[in-house]
Design a protein around this motif. Structure first.
Motif, PDB file in Angstrom:
ATOM      1  N   ARG A 323       0.826  -1.206   0.000  1.00 39.79           N
ATOM      2  CA  ARG A 323       0.000   0.000   0.000  1.00 39.79           C
ATOM      3  C   ARG A 323       0.858   1.254   0.000  1.00 39.79           C
ATOM      4  O   ARG A 323       0.570   2.227  -0.705  1.00 39.79           O
ATOM      5  CB  ARG A 323      -0.933   0.005   1.218  1.00 39.79           C
ATOM      6  N   THR A 324       1.920   1.249   0.793  1.00 37.44           N
ATOM      7  CA  THR A 324       2.797   2.423   0.859  1.00 37.44           C
ATOM      8  C   THR A 324       3.435   2.698  -0.491  1.00 37.44           C
ATOM      9  O   THR A 324       3.441   3.848  -0.972  1.00 37.44           O
ATOM     10  CB  THR A 324       3.882   2.219   1.924  1.00 37.44           C
ATOM     11  N   ARG A 325       3.977   1.670  -1.112  1.00 38.73           N
ATOM     12  CA  ARG A 325       4.584   1.850  -2.432  1.00 38.73           C
ATOM     13  C   ARG A 325       3.559   2.355  -3.441  1.00 38.73           C
ATOM     14  O   ARG A 325       3.844   3.255  -4.248  1.00 38.73           O
ATOM     15  CB  ARG A 325       5.185   0.528  -2.910  1.00 38.73           C
ATOM     16  N   PHE A 326       2.360   1.765  -3.411  1.00 38.30           N
ATOM     17  CA  PHE A 326       1.309   2.160  -4.351  1.00 38.30           C
ATOM     18  C   PHE A 326       0.938   3.623  -4.158  1.00 38.30           C
ATOM     19  O   PHE A 326       0.865   4.395  -5.132  1.00 38.30           O
ATOM     20  CB  PHE A 326       0.090   1.253  -4.156  1.00 38.30           C
ATOM     21  N   HIS A 327       0.695   4.040  -2.932  1.00 35.35           N
ATOM     22  CA  HIS A 327       0.260   5.417  -2.685  1.00 35.35           C
ATOM     23  C   HIS A 327       1.357   6.429  -3.008  1.00 35.35           C
ATOM     24  O   HIS A 327       1.079   7.511  -3.533  1.00 35.35           O
ATOM     25  CB  HIS A 327      -0.199   5.572  -1.237  1.00 35.35           C
ATOM     26  N   ILE A 328       2.610   6.089  -2.721  1.00 35.62           N
ATOM     27  CA  ILE A 328       3.713   6.991  -3.076  1.00 35.62           C
ATOM     28  C   ILE A 328       3.790   7.169  -4.585  1.00 35.62           C
ATOM     29  O   ILE A 328       3.944   8.289  -5.101  1.00 35.62           O
ATOM     30  CB  ILE A 328       5.047   6.454  -2.516  1.00 35.62           C
ATOM     31  N   ALA A 329       3.661   6.051  -5.332  1.00 39.28           N
ATOM     32  CA  ALA A 329       3.712   6.125  -6.791  1.00 39.28           C
ATOM     33  C   ALA A 329       2.544   6.930  -7.341  1.00 39.28           C
ATOM     34  O   ALA A 329       2.708   7.720  -8.279  1.00 39.28           O
ATOM     35  CB  ALA A 329       3.722   4.713  -7.386  1.00 39.28           C
TER      36      ALA A 329
END
Length: 358
Positions: A323-329
């Motif tokens: 989720r963190t990677r997705f939201h940052i991207a």
């Protein structure tokens, strides 16, 4: 299974028996097979057959808190795209067919869907809310090219100014821009296109009969240029197979003109789990252990989590990381906007057997 040769351009490696309905394992033989016989020692390609289904109603309802829609239409049952992870596979067991190869080759079409849809919309008690297409099987899978049931349903909705959302992994949706663009201009249509990998080899293995990833990205660009709100879905994210592509997928979606993005970690409900494991044995035996261990980490130590609120998101450190990677991207590429709200105030109830409007 590690040394088994997979069938040409099919997803499942077997016709796995149903674990819930005592469905006997089905062998692929007889008139299922092409007459050419085995090719270089591999099993013959299976022919796709289509059976007409005559349902009494066409709008399905749900009350799940995990999805944004409360009604949907599925013009087809089964899906020739053959995505190994497809959570709709178990539904074939209700027809005494395997969720494995049968799901990809024994398809059902509902040619009466447009008439049923018109009749349901005309009921005095009908309350208009967006109808979702592509929630179970893909409305633009290859047989739509001949049957055109999805398009006929869109024609009904367009005539009534009824809102619609579409989820697909096919660029065939662009064929219906003549309907979707005018609807979108009124705030009545939105599309989500699924792109799970940019690597053609991985895509062909995971989703063997879905269009090439570049064709799907081109469809995003085409829809966006025509004014249709289009999101990119990178669902499902498969640990150790596609999770390394999260950032690249979001970047390419934004470049193509997507307005937002979505993702779900891979789900393995019911018969999907053993089919998925058999597929790993054939295609990714070297990383099967890592894949399944990470899925278990996402799903509370199990192969699947059926609970509301967590089944679509996963839980634990791995889920938090994804989720963190997705939201940052998404923030980086401007795809973190809210879902478009479609209008319902324009709806005009169809009247008469032919659907003519007052």
């Amino acid at each position: 299974m590690a040394n088994a040769k997979p069938r040409v351009v099919r997803g499942a490696t077997q016709n796995h028996e149903s674990t819930r309905f005592s469905l006997p394992q089905t062998e692929a033989d007889g008139d299922w097979l092409d007459a050419r016989g085995d090719i270089d020692g591999a099993p013959s390609p299976l022919r796709t057959t289509v059976t007409i289904e005559r349902p009494k109603t066409i709008i399905s309802r749900n009350q799940s808190p995990d999805v944004s829609f409360d009604r949907s239409v599925n013009p087809y049952r089964g899906c020739e795209h053959g995505c190994i992870y497809c959570f709709a596979r178990p539904s074939h067991a209700f027809h005494d067919l395997s969720p494995g190869l049968d799901f990809e080759t024994k398809l059902f079409a509902k040619p009466s869907a447009p008439e049923l849809l018109r009749a349901e919309l005309a009921k005095p008690g009908y309350v208009c809310r967006p109808i979702a297409f592509g929630t179970n099987t893909d409305p633009y899978q290859p047989i739509e090219g001949d049957w055109r049931i999805t398009r006929a349903c869109l024609e009904v909705l367009a005539a009534c100014d009824h809102p619609v959302t579409i989820t697909t992994k096919s660029d065939r949706v662009g064929r219906d821009l003549d309907l979707l663009a005018p609807m979108a201009a009124k705030g009545l249509a939105a599309v989500m296109i699924s792109v799970t990998s940019l690597d053609p080899k991985i895509a062909m293995t995971v989703e063997p009969r879905a269009p090439h990833p570049e064709r799907r990205l081109a469809a995003i660009a085409k829809l966006s240029a025509a004014g249709v709100p289009v999101r990119i879905s990178i669902s499902p994210v498969i640990p150790a197979i596609t999770d390394h592509e999260i950032e690249a997928l979001i970047a390419r979606g934004a470049e193509a003109g997507a307005c937002a993005a979505g993702f779900i970690p891979v789900r393995l409900p019911w018969e999907v789990a053993p089919l998925f494991e058999a597929w790993l044995d054939t295609h990714f035996p070297d990383r099967k252990g890592k894949v399944m261990a990470t899925i278990a980490s996402l799903r509370g130590g199990k192969r699947n989590d059926p609970n509301f609120f967590t089944r679509m998101q996963g839980s634990g450190p791995w889920a938090d990381l994804l989720r963190t990677r997705f939201h940052i991207a998404c923030r980086k590429h401007g795809l973190d906007g809210e879902r478009d709200r479609l209008r319902t105030d324009l709806f005009r109830r169809p009247a008469g057997a032919q659907g003519e409007l007052f």
